[in-house]
Design a protein around this motif. Structure first.
Motif, PDB file in Angstrom:
ATOM      1  N   UNK A 171      51.150  10.649  12.754  1.00  0.00           N
ATOM      2  CA  UNK A 171      51.514  10.080  14.948  1.00  0.00           C
ATOM      3  C   UNK A 171      53.226   9.559  13.996  1.00  0.00           C
ATOM      4  N   UNK A 172      53.907  10.493  13.400  1.00  0.00           N
ATOM      5  CA  UNK A 172      55.545  10.394  13.813  1.00  0.00           C
ATOM      6  C   UNK A 172      56.450  11.109  11.952  1.00  0.00           C
ATOM      7  N   UNK A 173      57.012  10.956  12.140  1.00  0.00           N
ATOM      8  CA  UNK A 173      57.767  11.214  11.060  1.00  0.00           C
ATOM      9  C   UNK A 173      57.835  10.592   9.700  1.00  0.00           C
ATOM     10  N   UNK A 174      58.157  10.790   8.491  1.00  0.00           N
ATOM     11  CA  UNK A 174      57.639   9.482   7.843  1.00  0.00           C
ATOM     12  C   UNK A 174      56.641   9.461   6.283  1.00  0.00           C
ATOM     13  N   UNK A 175      57.252   9.014   5.486  1.00  0.00           N
ATOM     14  CA  UNK A 175      56.611   8.775   4.866  1.00  0.00           C
ATOM     15  C   UNK A 175      54.975   7.954   5.206  1.00  0.00           C
ATOM     16  N   UNK A 176      53.723   8.869   4.437  1.00  0.00           N
ATOM     17  CA  UNK A 176      52.239   7.441   4.888  1.00  0.00           C
ATOM     18  C   UNK A 176      52.538   6.105   4.638  1.00  0.00           C
ATOM     19  N   UNK A 177      51.676   5.574   5.254  1.00  0.00           N
ATOM     20  CA  UNK A 177      51.496   3.974   5.093  1.00  0.00           C
ATOM     21  C   UNK A 177      50.939   4.085   4.051  1.00  0.00           C
TER      22      UNK A 177
ATOM     23  N   UNK B  21      34.679  12.213  -2.844  1.00  0.00           N
ATOM     24  CA  UNK B  21      34.274  12.038  -1.982  1.00  0.00           C
ATOM     25  C   UNK B  21      34.191  13.132  -1.357  1.00  0.00           C
ATOM     26  N   UNK B  22      34.553  13.737  -0.620  1.00  0.00           N
ATOM     27  CA  UNK B  22      34.873  15.131  -0.081  1.00  0.00           C
ATOM     28  C   UNK B  22      35.284  16.812  -0.308  1.00  0.00           C
ATOM     29  N   UNK B  23      34.981  17.317   0.041  1.00  0.00           N
ATOM     30  CA  UNK B  23      35.518  19.021  -0.059  1.00  0.00           C
ATOM     31  C   UNK B  23      37.238  18.666  -0.130  1.00  0.00           C
ATOM     32  N   UNK B  24      37.728  18.496   0.825  1.00  0.00           N
ATOM     33  CA  UNK B  24      39.789  18.469   0.793  1.00  0.00           C
ATOM     34  C   UNK B  24      39.850  17.883   1.842  1.00  0.00           C
ATOM     35  N   UNK B  25      41.540  17.164   1.353  1.00  0.00           N
ATOM     36  CA  UNK B  25      41.607  16.220   2.680  1.00  0.00           C
ATOM     37  C   UNK B  25      43.067  16.872   2.407  1.00  0.00           C
ATOM     38  N   UNK B  26      43.748  17.382   3.845  1.00  0.00           N
ATOM     39  CA  UNK B  26      44.321  17.989   4.702  1.00  0.00           C
ATOM     40  C   UNK B  26      45.484  17.268   5.133  1.00  0.00           C
ATOM     41  N   UNK B  27      46.687  17.223   5.461  1.00  0.00           N
ATOM     42  CA  UNK B  27      47.549  16.502   6.224  1.00  0.00           C
ATOM     43  C   UNK B  27      48.264  17.155   7.440  1.00  0.00           C
ATOM     44  N   UNK B  28      48.112  16.882   8.418  1.00  0.00           N
ATOM     45  CA  UNK B  28      48.554  17.269   9.862  1.00  0.00           C
ATOM     46  C   UNK B  28      49.816  16.551  10.380  1.00  0.00           C
ATOM     47  N   UNK B  29      51.029  17.280   9.821  1.00  0.00           N
ATOM     48  CA  UNK B  29      52.343  16.926  10.256  1.00  0.00           C
ATOM     49  C   UNK B  29      52.332  16.614  11.759  1.00  0.00           C
ATOM     50  N   UNK B  30      53.269  15.918  11.948  1.00  0.00           N
ATOM     51  CA  UNK B  30      54.025  15.328  13.327  1.00  0.00           C
ATOM     52  C   UNK B  30      54.444  16.808  14.221  1.00  0.00           C
ATOM     53  N   UNK B  31      54.034  17.265  15.301  1.00  0.00           N
ATOM     54  CA  UNK B  31      55.259  17.741  15.621  1.00  0.00           C
ATOM     55  C   UNK B  31      55.372  17.580  16.708  1.00  0.00           C
ATOM     56  N   UNK B  32      56.877  17.614  17.022  1.00  0.00           N
ATOM     57  CA  UNK B  32      56.775  17.573  18.419  1.00  0.00           C
ATOM     58  C   UNK B  32      57.225  18.778  19.512  1.00  0.00           C
ATOM     59  N   UNK B  33      56.686  19.770  19.272  1.00  0.00           N
ATOM     60  CA  UNK B  33      56.241  20.900  20.415  1.00  0.00           C
ATOM     61  C   UNK B  33      55.219  20.414  21.105  1.00  0.00           C
ATOM     62  N   UNK B  34      54.742  20.102  19.605  1.00  0.00           N
ATOM     63  CA  UNK B  34      52.285  19.720  20.502  1.00  0.00           C
ATOM     64  C   UNK B  34      52.712  18.677  21.465  1.00  0.00           C
ATOM     65  N   UNK B  35      53.351  17.642  20.913  1.00  0.00           N
ATOM     66  CA  UNK B  35      53.731  17.316  21.323  1.00  0.00           C
ATOM     67  C   UNK B  35      53.962  16.532  22.555  1.00  0.00           C
ATOM     68  N   UNK B  36      54.586  17.820  23.190  1.00  0.00           N
ATOM     69  CA  UNK B  36      55.475  17.802  24.188  1.00  0.00           C
ATOM     70  C   UNK B  36      54.540  18.916  25.042  1.00  0.00           C
ATOM     71  N   UNK B  37      54.012  20.925  24.335  1.00  0.00           N
ATOM     72  CA  UNK B  37      52.760  21.146  25.698  1.00  0.00           C
ATOM     73  C   UNK B  37      51.856  20.991  25.125  1.00  0.00           C
ATOM     74  N   UNK B  38      51.376  20.499  23.891  1.00  0.00           N
ATOM     75  CA  UNK B  38      50.138  20.826  23.737  1.00  0.00           C
ATOM     76  C   UNK B  38      50.052  22.623  22.518  1.00  0.00           C
ATOM     77  N   UNK B  39      48.608  22.614  23.149  1.00  0.00           N
ATOM     78  CA  UNK B  39      48.698  23.975  22.416  1.00  0.00           C
ATOM     79  C   UNK B  39      48.426  24.895  23.278  1.00  0.00           C
ATOM     80  N   UNK B  40      49.156  25.390  24.100  1.00  0.00           N
ATOM     81  CA  UNK B  40      49.220  26.013  25.099  1.00  0.00           C
ATOM     82  C   UNK B  40      49.553  28.005  24.189  1.00  0.00           C
ATOM     83  N   UNK B  41      50.674  27.292  23.260  1.00  0.00           N
ATOM     84  CA  UNK B  41      51.639  28.542  22.487  1.00  0.00           C
ATOM     85  C   UNK B  41      50.774  27.984  21.595  1.00  0.00           C
ATOM     86  N   UNK B  42      50.836  28.514  20.730  1.00  0.00           N
ATOM     87  CA  UNK B  42      50.827  28.824  18.538  1.00  0.00           C
ATOM     88  C   UNK B  42      51.870  29.604  18.596  1.00  0.00           C
ATOM     89  N   UNK B  43      52.496  30.434  19.351  1.00  0.00           N
ATOM     90  CA  UNK B  43      53.589  30.806  18.988  1.00  0.00           C
ATOM     91  C   UNK B  43      54.463  30.628  18.608  1.00  0.00           C
TER      92      UNK B  43
END
Length: 296
Positions: free
Chosen positions: A200-206, A219-241
């Motif tokens: 939900x923001x930059x910096x180290x995970x709690x 217990x699961x197949x994998x764990x993936x970290x999805x970083x905070x992206x200001x582009x997505x916060x501002x414009x969503x995923x209209x243009x993934x380029x």
């Protein structure tokens, strides 16, 4: 790791609780899959509760154009789907409702098998389902009512690898642990699931998030970290380029984790996906209905 030309992988994206970044993860998965195979996002949320109508840069005719309970052609399904650009020119499609806000709601289509059939008619190999209900609530409600829940039905589809999202916060991790406990109690394939921890923001995970990840990872197949992206916060995923490098890396890691889980469960290469029969040239549903003629 790649997906063979005859296979199809289903990735239902669940959330442990609201505000988990579920639609963002669904878009990142579609972006990564589109670099390999024709891909689509299935938007299961009601129109006024979904970001996808606004995120579709080239809207199609929408879900309202698909007649229920009637045979469909691939051309009809593709005409209904919008298109979103992605890096390297590999765009992906999305099936959502593009009507005005004042239009009456569509009849809900909840059955995962119906969505799977729609994706099969469209010929998509990478299928990302952006679900719209809290995972743990669905599991407990279905168990109480003595029926099969939507979560279990999505997990039962051929080559289905569930992706479970949560915000990378202490409360988000607690909700995720509860959801996985409910899934394990119901006998769902937790070991096949991929977890997406959405920052939900930059910096180290709690610290509670790091501790929870350490506990859940075996217990699961994998764990993936999805970083905070200001582009997505501002414009969503209209243009993934326009996604940042870290988001694109997360997209690739999500896809590789899903494919690794699928191959571990069903082998490499994956089994051939079922293909719907083609409509005959003069299918009765496509013929005009003759008018009644009175004979004197």
């Amino acid at each position: 790791m790649v997906l063979s030309s005859h296979a199809r992988v289903i990735t239902p994206v669940f959330s442990a609780v609201g505000g988990s970044g579920r639609s963002t993860v669904a878009g990142l998965l579609a972006t990564g899959l589109a670099a390999m195979v024709p891909s689509v996002v299935l938007d299961l949320a009601p129109r006024l509760a979904s970001p996808w109508p606004e995120w579709s840069s080239a809207p199609g005719a929408g879900l309202a154009s698909i007649p229920p309970h009637m045979p469909l052609s691939r051309r009809q399904v593709h005409a209904a789907a919008g298109t979103n650009p992605a890096p390297a020119g590999a765009g992906w499609q999305v099936l959502t409702d593009h009507r005005e806000w004042s239009a009456p709601p569509l009849a809900p289509v909840d059955a995962p098998a119906a969505w799977h059939q729609l994706a099969a008619v469209g010929g998509w190999q990478g299928v990302v389902a952006d679900t719209a209900y809290p995972m743990a609530h669905d599991i407990v409600a279905a168990r109480t009512a003595g029926r099969t829940g939507w979560t279990a039905a999505w997990c039962a589809l051929p080559c289905s690898v569930p992706v479970v999202c949560t915000a990378a916060t202490a409360s988000g991790m607690q909700a995720l642990q509860t959801a996985l406990t409910a899934a394990a109690a119901e006998g769902l394939p937790v070991q096949r699931m991929v977890l997406a921890l959405v920052s939900t923001g930059d910096g180290r995970l709690p610290a509670p998030v790091r501790a929870g990840e350490t506990m859940l990872r075996p217990r699961v197949a994998a764990v993936v970290h999805v970083p905070y992206d200001p582009q997505i916060r501002a414009f969503g995923l209209r243009d993934a380029t326009r996604l940042g490098a870290r988001s694109l890396q997360a997209s690739d890691l999500l896809v590789q984790a899903v494919l690794a889980s699928a191959h571990a469960s069903w082998g490499d290469p994956l089994p051939a996906a079922a293909t719907p029969a083609a409509l005959p040239p003069a299918h009765p549903s496509a013929l005009p209905v003759p008018e009644k003629v009175s004979i004197p």
